[in-house]
Motif scaffolding. Sequence first.
Motif: not given
Length: 450
Positions: A283-289, A259-271, A231-240
């Motif tokens: 001054x970034x925000x980030x989300x782990x998907x 920036x979207x980094x591949x964490x293997x079991x999750x995506x790390x999205x940094x804005x 069920x791990x989403x695609x890079x594009x879905x994680x960014x969205x």
Amino acid sequence: MLRERMLARAAIAGFVVGVIGLAVVAGRSSDSSPSRLPAIALGGESAGIRTVSAALSFPADAIEYRVRGTLPDLPGRARAWEVGRDGDASRVEALAHALGLDGPVKAGAGGWTVSASGHSLRVERQPGLPWYFGPDARAIGPCTVPATAAGASPAPDTPVAGSECGLSGGGVVRSAGSADATGSAMVSSSATTTASTLAVCPLPPCPQNAVCPAVACPAPEPVPAPERPAGLPTREHAEATARALLAKTGVDLDGARVRVDDGFSQWQVTVDPQVGGLPTFGYAGSVSVGPKGAVEAANGWLTQPVRGDEYPLVTAAAGLERLKRSPFGIGPQPLAGGAPSCDGCQTLPPQVRTITGVRVGLAFAPLLGPDNEGRALLVPVLLFDLEDGGTVPVLAVADEFLPKPVPAEKRLPEPGPATTEPADVPSSVVPAASTTSVTPPLPPSAPSGS
């Protein structure tokens, strides 16, 4: 390779300890001329680096910067922005609802917390009101295996429970590598998706002073290649997903660098958002998907920057000279001291780093001093982009607005020992840091054209 890693760490450490003077926005003069800047600490994006020893181990000429092509003409002025820490329970509650938390807001001396459904939100009373969302530490329990009869081992693929079994909160028991294994087994977390095996080689009793035959140990089962969680989403879905969440928390994504980094079991999205049309640093925000698009952790800033004074800037060429004198970025003087003396040691050539571009941006920097507690600025910097993908910030404010040297008797203490983040901070999310070291202003630099 080791030397390059040490230099990279020194660069980050040098950035964290760089302290320079900047303007108190509230102290603007009555005319259009901005005020001279008092001291602030320029922090970094990672709080995990607290030591300066790595930076102090290298001479200032350990890095040589070379420019590919020519330096561009840059804007001659840029505005500073003030970031405070004024907040209340209603703003924290609105943020919690945006993150899907419906628990009550609890206020404390250090900030506010909200916990619900195994997750928690913490908002700190620090400049910018940094917030952190992730699994609630109080919901973390041991990884337990169901009880079995005395001397028996759990059957293969027996479900186990406990949040320490992985992010999914469970796993399965994998069989031992031998058919006659003595009841030994291991737990493989479904979060890591690695079905490791454990070969057990029992030894029969051997009488004293006797020669006993060796016991053949069966070969362990091959370890399959790790698989991503289902069920791990695609890079594009994680960014969205990350964009939608940060937009709900009040982040302006117009012109933001994602920036979207591949964490293997999750995506790390940094804005890295823009403020006043300029890119930001620190001054970034980030989300782990994670699997099924679930948000496993996130962090950001609750306050909105307020317009401050506009400052004249140095040229890109003058900024490059500042960078050469302070090769790890930001500081007005080299932050790395001379290398320890060593008779007969081999002199290594400097590490060459290629500059591919330069931009005017803003760097997050808390104000120093008891009168400025809880305040910070986004200050104008030159962001030098490097061939290896990194970025080095250099203070861009013109010399006449840099601070006066701090008297020796008023200098700040050296940074203290390394600190450890509280247990409820998700490992993938860390706050911005600042330390306290003071350096004198730069020699005069050429002002930028308008």
